[in-house]
Each structure stands twice: as structure tokens, then as C-alpha cells.
Design an enzyme around this catalytic site. Sequence first.
Site, PDB file in Angstrom:
ATOM      1  CB  THR A  55      -0.910   0.020   1.245  1.00 57.52           C
ATOM      2  OG1 THR A  55      -0.124   0.334   2.406  1.00 57.52           O
ATOM      3  CG2 THR A  55      -1.593  -1.331   1.447  1.00 57.52           C
ATOM      4  CB  CYS A  56       0.172   4.860  -0.102  1.00 54.54           C
ATOM      5  SG  CYS A  56      -1.078   5.058   1.174  1.00 54.54           S
ATOM      6  NE  ARG A  58       0.599  -1.219   6.896  1.00 52.12           N
ATOM      7  CZ  ARG A  58       1.161  -1.110   8.114  1.00 52.12           C
ATOM      8  NH1 ARG A  58       2.091  -1.982   8.486  1.00 52.12           N
ATOM      9  NH2 ARG A  58       0.777  -0.165   8.945  1.00 52.12           N
ATOM     10  CB  SER A 119      -3.213   2.696   9.920  1.00 45.57           C
ATOM     11  OG  SER A 119      -3.567   1.410   9.470  1.00 45.57           O
ATOM     12  CD  GLN A 126      -7.796   3.122   1.496  1.00 46.92           C
ATOM     13  OE1 GLN A 126      -7.319   4.056   2.129  1.00 46.92           O
ATOM     14  NE2 GLN A 126      -7.859   3.121   0.178  1.00 46.92           N
ATOM     15  N   GLY A 201      -8.885   4.788  -9.033  1.00 48.79           N
ATOM     16  CA  GLY A 201      -8.900   3.672  -8.097  1.00 48.79           C
ATOM     17  C   GLY A 201      -9.689   3.979  -6.837  1.00 48.79           C
TER      18      GLY A 201
END
Length: 433
Positions: A55-56, A58, A119, A126, A201
Site C-alpha cells: 500500500t502507500c 507499507r 496505520s 481501508q 482507483g
Amino acid sequence: MQILNLGVNHHTAPIDIRERVAIAPEHLQDSLLDLRNHLKGKYSDLTPEVAILSTCNRMEIYCAANDATYPDHYLEERTFDWLTSQKRLQGDALKPYIYSAKETDAVKHVFRVSCGMDSMVLGETQILGQMKKAVELADQVGTLGPFLKPLFHKTFSVAKAVRSSTDIGTHSVSMAGASVRLAERIFGDLKNSKILFIGAGEMIQLCASHFAGKRPKEIAISNRTVDRGDEMARVFAAKGLQTDSFPLQSLPTRLHDFDVIVSCTASALPIIGMGMIKTALKARNSRPIVLIDLAVPRDIEPEIRSLKDAYLYSVDDLGGVVNEGRNIRELSMANAEIIIDKGVSEFFQILQKRTLVPIIQSLQTTAERLKEIELEKAVRRIKKGEDPVEVLSIMAQALANKFMHAPINALQNSPNNEIEDFKRILSSIYSQK
């Protein structure tokens, strides 16, 4: 069993490191298969299990294998070696940013990630959807097995329990919400602003929904696939907003029209460079422009932040905004940790019980075989005219003798240092209630 989690995230690595190890969605399937083959190494007859979450914030790799075969540190060393070779990185350059966890710690980490406790936005939801997609892909590719499948099944169960039993997700500020706040800091009310979204997306759709709630002057979508951009634009047009959609190749001639640009694509290289923004600012007669880059790897060249009237924010820059209200959510952390610890214990109990299945099946097979042997003998005797009562008595005695032969033999022939264990186990099994 060996379970390993290895990766980088926003806590351990800056965005320039995270974008170097990020794996694009279209490459994930090949990466899963390649990683599994790499982990086999000289153990070609084994099938290690792998899953990858990118993901952005991790990039994490999850692995599992049979502990009885692989030596200590094998999975960790091979996984790190695969990552550095795939991304053409020097091990010494990446090592300071890498974290890893094994067995109990790895399981607990996966649970915490799924609950949004690790997070940038504490308690955000999300990440759970992103993890479910990563697991679904690994399952489709065939890289999950008897360890990772139950791990992720329990992971999603724990995440549901944490969200339903605590307030960890309340008062959270999402990345999308933070993007709106940053734009408002420059322009104030966004009703007179034109907003451009690059990409179509999940993250862009979420951001667009947040901005649409501010009723901006115009919303536009620019996407590589024009049909998807048009479809997204129609959604907001139906809400009474002025909308537009155009292909990515038109960006250089359209950027100056927009006050806020939010970008999140899967491009491996930046799609907005210094020259494009200089040209746009000149056309805007020094009116400021806000650029929010939610992509990793980044869509917008970071050097742009040096330009006057250009306000560029990356995912790391949004950290301060998303942490507003964090103290309220942190009050739920203790309860969430209790649920997670319980989940970790239950997961290993599940695995422990699974190891008993082959033993139980073997016992059942042996018992069934002995039963059939003695039953066949009994049927032959009865057919010969022997007394059925006496035949049943003989059969019962024979079965009892055969069932007791193995434990008695094990007790009589056990080593001296194991006799007490055998006595305790057999006493527990055969004790009178």
C-alpha cells in the site's frame, strides 16, 4: 511451523524508501510465485506459503513453512535476499528500514495491522480491505496453505471483534479527509475551486467523494483508461456537480485550469514534473495550486515543492492532519490489545489441534482394522454353529487385548526417563470417573 512477517512501513521508512520497494498491482501475481520459488531454494520438494501487502504506507511480506524442515533464520534471510534482488537494492542500504517478526510476534503484528492499529490513521478501515484483497489474490495464485489460510481467517475475525467492541475507529480522519483539510487551509471554502483527480482507483474515489461533499465549482477526472474516468465523472454529475473527464495525455494542457490536484495512480514513474507545474503556474498568473500526491511510488516530482505558489503534499505530509483526534482513539487501544492477545492464543490453539488430526485418523484406522478382523472371525464361528453369546464374549476379549497391547507395550519398554510421563498420560486416559 515458522511464520514470518517482513517489510517496511511509514513508521520505519521514509517515502523514498517505501516507493522503491513497493510492488505494483499488476506485478503482484508474478511476485508471489517468484518469491515462493525463491524460498524453496534447495528444498525443491517443499511448498512454502506467501502473501504480499503493498500500500502507500507499507509493503509487507507474510511467509509460512514447516519448522521441521527449514533451519532457523532461513525464511527471513531468503525473503530479505529476494526483496533486495527484485528491487536492485543493496542489503546494507535497506536493512535499517526493514522490520521483521516471527511466530507469535508475527501473528500479533498481522492482527494489529488489520485493525488499523499500525496505520498512519489510527483505526482507519481501508487497510482491512487492502489486506483482504492481498489475501484473495494469494489464494487465487495458490500461495496460501494450511498455515496462512487459518491465520488470515482469524485475522479478519479479530479485526471485526475489535471494530465492534471498541471505539478505535471513531473520530478518525482519513487520508481523503486530510486532503480536503489541506486544500481548505490554502483556499478556505472550496465552493469556488476546481478539483482534478488523477486516477480512478479506490483511494481517488474516496477522495473525490470527500471533496464532492464541499460542493466545489468543478470536479474533473483524468485517467489512463478514459471509460473509467467517464464513469466516475457521471457519478458526480448525477449529484448535480459540474464534471469533466479527459485522458492523461491531455494533462500538460489542462493543469492550469485546476486549483487542487489529487493524484493516486499505479505509475512506476512520476506523471507530473517540474516543467508542467511551472507552465501551469505561469498560466495561472501566480494563483496558488495545491498538489496532493497519495501514490507510492510518487506521481508528482518532489522538487515541485520548491516552487512558489505550489503546495505539494505527500502521504507522509498528511500525517499531522490525520492524527487530529488520535488521543480519543488511543483510549480504545488497551481493549483492542486484549482482544488481539486472545486472538493470538486462539490461533495457535487452532494450529495445535490441527496437528492432532493425523494421529486421530491413524487411531481410528487402526481401531477400524482391528474391529473388522475380529468381526470376521466372529461371523465365521457363528456360521459354524457356535454359541453366539460365547462368540461375542471371545470377540470382546480379543478386541480389549488388542486395544491394550500398544499402551502396555509402550509402558513396559519405555526408557527410564520417560516412564513417569507414560504413567501420568495413561492414568489420565484410563482413570475411572
